[in-house]
Enzyme design. Sequence first.
Site, PDB file in Angstrom:
ATOM      1  N   HIS A 276      -2.638  -0.067  15.920  1.00 39.26           N
ATOM      2  CA  HIS A 276      -1.699   0.191  15.078  1.00 39.26           C
ATOM      3  C   HIS A 276      -0.290   0.208  15.754  1.00 39.26           C
ATOM      4  O   HIS A 276       0.738   0.772  15.376  1.00 39.26           O
ATOM      5  CB  HIS A 276      -1.740   1.572  14.662  1.00 39.26           C
ATOM      6  CG  HIS A 276      -3.027   1.810  13.470  1.00 39.26           C
ATOM      7  ND1 HIS A 276      -4.006   1.323  13.589  1.00 39.26           N
ATOM      8  CD2 HIS A 276      -2.666   1.933  12.149  1.00 39.26           C
ATOM      9  CE1 HIS A 276      -4.769   1.583  12.593  1.00 39.26           C
ATOM     10  NE2 HIS A 276      -3.845   1.922  11.432  1.00 39.26           N
TER      11      HIS A 276
ATOM     12  N   SER B  94      -5.118  -5.225   0.500  1.00 40.31           N
ATOM     13  CA  SER B  94      -5.400  -6.560   0.420  1.00 40.31           C
ATOM     14  C   SER B  94      -4.007  -7.243   1.138  1.00 40.31           C
ATOM     15  O   SER B  94      -3.235  -7.868   0.292  1.00 40.31           O
ATOM     16  CB  SER B  94      -5.513  -7.239  -0.750  1.00 40.31           C
ATOM     17  OG  SER B  94      -6.667  -6.523  -1.474  1.00 40.31           O
ATOM     18  N   GLU B  95      -3.933  -7.125   2.434  1.00 41.28           N
ATOM     19  CA  GLU B  95      -2.634  -7.555   2.780  1.00 41.28           C
ATOM     20  C   GLU B  95      -2.386  -9.275   2.621  1.00 41.28           C
ATOM     21  O   GLU B  95      -1.237  -9.588   2.380  1.00 41.28           O
ATOM     22  CB  GLU B  95      -2.779  -7.315   4.617  1.00 41.28           C
ATOM     23  CG  GLU B  95      -2.334  -5.880   4.853  1.00 41.28           C
ATOM     24  CD  GLU B  95      -3.591  -5.129   4.881  1.00 41.28           C
ATOM     25  OE1 GLU B  95      -4.728  -5.699   4.493  1.00 41.28           O
ATOM     26  OE2 GLU B  95      -3.494  -3.801   5.173  1.00 41.28           O
TER      27      GLU B  95
ATOM     28  N   ASP C 184       0.339  -4.623  12.857  1.00 45.57           N
ATOM     29  CA  ASP C 184      -1.044  -5.176  13.072  1.00 45.57           C
ATOM     30  C   ASP C 184      -1.765  -5.775  12.048  1.00 45.57           C
ATOM     31  O   ASP C 184      -2.980  -6.443  12.277  1.00 45.57           O
ATOM     32  CB  ASP C 184      -1.751  -3.892  13.796  1.00 45.57           C
ATOM     33  CG  ASP C 184      -1.085  -3.265  14.780  1.00 45.57           C
ATOM     34  OD1 ASP C 184      -1.273  -3.084  16.024  1.00 45.57           O
ATOM     35  OD2 ASP C 184       0.077  -2.534  14.124  1.00 45.57           O
TER      36      ASP C 184
ATOM     37  N   GLU D  67       0.897  -1.358   0.059  1.00 49.25           N
ATOM     38  CA  GLU D  67      -0.184   0.069   0.181  1.00 49.25           C
ATOM     39  C   GLU D  67       1.011   1.207  -0.056  1.00 49.25           C
ATOM     40  O   GLU D  67       2.081   1.346   0.759  1.00 49.25           O
ATOM     41  CB  GLU D  67      -0.910  -0.031   1.213  1.00 49.25           C
ATOM     42  CG  GLU D  67      -1.785  -1.350   1.222  1.00 49.25           C
ATOM     43  CD  GLU D  67      -2.343  -1.853   2.543  1.00 49.25           C
ATOM     44  OE1 GLU D  67      -2.315  -0.779   3.338  1.00 49.25           O
ATOM     45  OE2 GLU D  67      -2.818  -3.041   2.599  1.00 49.25           O
TER      46      GLU D  67
END
Length: 822
Positions: free
Chosen positions: A598, A530-531, A556, A500
């Site tokens: 995070h 879309s990890e 995270d 990203e």
Amino acid sequence: MPKIQNIDPKIVRKPLFIEFGKIPVNQYNKSIEEEKDNFTDKDLIRIYHDMVVIREFESMLNLIKTTNEYHGIAYNHPGPAHLSIGQEASAVGMAYTLDVNDFILGSHRSHGEILAKGLSAIHKLEEDMLFSIMKNYFNGTALQVVEKGFHGDIHELAVHFLLYGALAEIFARENGFNKGLGGSMHAFFTPFGIYPNNAIVGGSGDISVGAALYKKINRKPGIVVCNIGDASMGCGPVWEGICFSTMDQYKTLWEGEYKGGLPLIFNFMNNLYGMGGQTMGETMGFGILARVGAGVNPEMMHAERIDGYNPLAVIDAFFRKKQILSEKKGPVLLDTLTYRISGHSPSDASSYRSKEEIEAWQQEDSIITYGNSLIQAGITDSGQLEEIRHEATELITHILSLSIDDEVSPRIDLIKDPDRLGRMMFSNGSTDRMEDGVPEVLMPLDENPRVRSLKTKERFFKDKEGKPVSKARLFQLRDGIFEAVIDRFYKDPSLAAWGEENRDWGGAFAVYRGLTESLPYHRLFNSPISEGAIVGTAIGYGMCGGRTIAEIMYCDFLGRSGDEVFNQLPKWQAMSGNIIKMPVVIRVSVGSKYGAQHSQDWSSLVAHIPGLKVIFPATPYDSKGLMNSALQGTDPVIFFESQRIYDVGEMFHPGGVPEGYYEIPIGEPDIKRSGEDITILTIGATLYQVITVAEILQQDYGLNAEVIDARTLVPFNYEPVIQSVKKTGRIVLTSDASSRGSFLKEMAQTITELAFDDLDAPPVVVGSRNWIIPAYEMEKFFFPQPDWILDAIHEHILPLKGHKTRNDFTGSRAIKLNQEGV
Ligand SMILES: Cc1ncc(C[n+]2csc(CCOP(=O)(O)OP(=O)(O)O)c2C)c(N)n1
Ligand SMILES: [Mg+2]
């Protein structure tokens, strides 16, 4: 969003209706007569033959599983066998048009696809090539078995080789295609274009996209077919893979020959069930699976439902869809309708479906129906078909007898070599580039604006007069990573990076700033959020032979790529029998300031998984040297970077960060400060807290602490730590990870075992609290602070004269907190 594409409100605010086109459903209706121009009689009979061989192979396994016997041969196979009896036409049809360099990936139910693609490849390969493939695969050990007493031509021999390699793999024999380490659900054979099959439902959904990216970015011939089940449409990796594979940028931003869609077919082998769940009518809402394509992109993914009970309908579709891919208009979604007559697995009692339903599908059995149509068209007669079935039975019987013979088909000998499986996890390669050729870049390296600006930076944190250098003039940790990354982009033409905000934004934390200027889109691009697919595509790209760096913006978000990181990335080198390499670096930024979701350091979770190398540097010098090593290697690496210290300068390495290339061996801890009174072992950003502690210990208590920076979690050389403990007799360990179950505990335990006699006190762990991370303003109550470490030393290791504790590290409190689950 790239600046070159303006988003005009006048256009996007206009009213309109989205119109969907038509999605064909079972539209193929040619007779054999009408197909005679496209197939020779021999071709048509070969299709029948291949279906029969698969049916017999699977029927044999069914009998072995349910009765422990096949044609008088007794055998017990305790492992899995997800059979595809009923699905043969869809497998053979899928493989028929594919070339050897077209890749297939599949699922737990892929025996039929492996055999179909293998038989298709054998048919297409010349004798010399075939023989050399067999001879070179694991030094020809499988070939020797099938060659013995064999009379026939090379192509027939290759069929024996294929069946034997697959069956020996299913039975976990060393002569199997993957040395018996893949087994039934994972078996594959890359020389025939058969890539990993996946026991995680939908696991191939994003990995296949990476394989297609590999072909596209490295200009390799061929397409990729992702064979997955209908129920996998409900899986995140499949949906993410679909999104990743249909990004507009391939058509809008990628340039020249790289412009255009991916060479990829999502081929849903739609047997209408996911175990006992009916996807049509119960567990999904699409009704007809092909419908999903309509919502994905304007091309509707060229979606189509085809009759997977008719091999010619499938061949017709693949022929047409390959054409679409060759025009760079992919990817394609196929809904290949089929039916699994066999149970989900041989123990399945089929309680979820009626006898009538199974019988209705049996009456339309593709092998019988297709055979009859050949007879009716005058292409063959029942005698010849009977002969084919008879030969298949004999062949499978022969292959079974070879595969279960412990003399000719032993398992890997773990008594002789107990560490062999451990060694197989890592390839430990060292190579400048994964592909030959000239890397595509947009300017010479020394003209890159960031490279030029770094030339003006101070590479040590203090200047010549000993004054601290301002942040603006300082060469920072993020610059160290950048230098390693850009250097590799100019060395390795296969290297591509994505994640990203990787491009115009310069990476979320400016690590990549400047890369965009040097790299065309196909080597550095923004991904969807879309990890799972960010990592999954990197895995697919890596397993095909390319090097890649994928980025997870915050640690995270690793949870979103859990399957890819825990189940896929670490496993394929070993599960392939070391056929596959995995030169994949996943950069993971450990957050700060943004609270509970995070800021977590999950390095311990990753280190727990066998098969991953885990690096967590804390200085610019180490970051550059370790990133260089990660990118020179051929193993999967999770590279943690703490946002807390992206802007630190080099404080430890004399002379600062070298401008040139250098590597730091992965797995070697580094002594950042020498001392003889107490050892402090730190992982990641806590290094800087520890340095403060060491100064306080020196000034206030006259103790000289030795500070060891782990730098790497896996692998890890304990020798320097043990040497230090021998000297100091005391050790405290710290990092930003929550202490319960953390890697610090693993290290403390190992150190206790290795150096018990040298320790004056137990190793003490100071991790973060076992809480949900609070807001930045309260972070100092969560992450280890210098006074925590001092208190812990005072309480458990060495009373510090005059020290007043501020935190409660007593044993009674530890017991209470554990009782409360805190
Ligand atoms: C992630 C995951 N969830 C559940 C399972 C257990 N499981 C194995 S196969 C299967 C059904 C898959 O259905 P489908 O994708 O349609 O393939 P089919 O079995 O019908 O070939 C399930 C639920 C699994 N292996 N992986
Ligand atoms: Mg299914």
